[in-house]
Design a protein around this motif. Structure first.
Motif, PDB file in Angstrom:
ATOM      1  N   CYS A  35      57.165  40.103  40.803  1.00 52.86           N
ATOM      2  CA  CYS A  35      56.484  38.842  41.072  1.00 52.86           C
ATOM      3  C   CYS A  35      57.457  37.851  41.706  1.00 52.86           C
ATOM      4  O   CYS A  35      57.119  37.165  42.673  1.00 52.86           O
ATOM      5  CB  CYS A  35      55.904  38.274  39.783  1.00 52.86           C
ATOM      6  N   THR A  36      58.658  37.776  41.180  1.00 51.74           N
ATOM      7  CA  THR A  36      59.673  36.877  41.732  1.00 51.74           C
ATOM      8  C   THR A  36      60.005  37.261  43.170  1.00 51.74           C
ATOM      9  O   THR A  36      60.074  36.398  44.057  1.00 51.74           O
ATOM     10  CB  THR A  36      60.951  36.915  40.869  1.00 51.74           C
ATOM     11  N   ASN A  38      58.101  38.917  45.270  1.00 51.69           N
ATOM     12  CA  ASN A  38      56.949  38.627  46.119  1.00 51.69           C
ATOM     13  C   ASN A  38      56.880  37.144  46.441  1.00 51.69           C
ATOM     14  O   ASN A  38      56.555  36.757  47.573  1.00 51.69           O
ATOM     15  CB  ASN A  38      55.663  39.080  45.444  1.00 51.69           C
ATOM     16  N   THR A  39      57.159  36.285  45.471  1.00 56.16           N
ATOM     17  CA  THR A  39      57.123  34.843  45.686  1.00 56.16           C
ATOM     18  C   THR A  39      58.197  34.432  46.695  1.00 56.16           C
ATOM     19  O   THR A  39      57.943  33.613  47.583  1.00 56.16           O
ATOM     20  CB  THR A  39      57.338  34.094  44.356  1.00 56.16           C
ATOM     21  N   CYS A  45      51.755  36.765  43.646  1.00 56.95           N
ATOM     22  CA  CYS A  45      52.039  37.650  42.502  1.00 56.95           C
ATOM     23  C   CYS A  45      50.774  38.428  42.158  1.00 56.95           C
ATOM     24  O   CYS A  45      49.677  37.910  42.230  1.00 56.95           O
ATOM     25  CB  CYS A  45      52.461  36.847  41.277  1.00 56.95           C
TER      26      CYS A  45
END
Length: 46
Positions: A35-36, A38-39, A45
Motif C-alpha cells: 500500500c505504501t 502504491n501510494t 491502495c
C-alpha cells in the motif's frame, strides 16, 4: 509416559499456532508495504 505425551502434544499445538500467527503478521506487513509503495507511485491502495 502419559505426561510426556500430553506435554508434547500441547507443545506441538502451541508451535503450530505460533507459526500461523507469524505468517499472518508477515502478510499484514507485506500488505502495508504494498500500500505504501502504491501510494508513493501515485496509485490507490487495494
Amino acid at each position: 509416559m502419559r505426561k510426556f505425551l500430553t506435554l508434547t502434544l500441547i507443545g506441538g499445538s502451541l508451535a503450530l499456532a505460533a507459526c500461523n500467527t507469524v505468517r499472518g503478521a508477515a502478510q499484514d506487513l507485506n500488505s502495508a508495504a504494498n500500500c505504501t509503495e502504491n501510494t508513493i507511485n501515485g496509485q490507490n491502495c487495494r
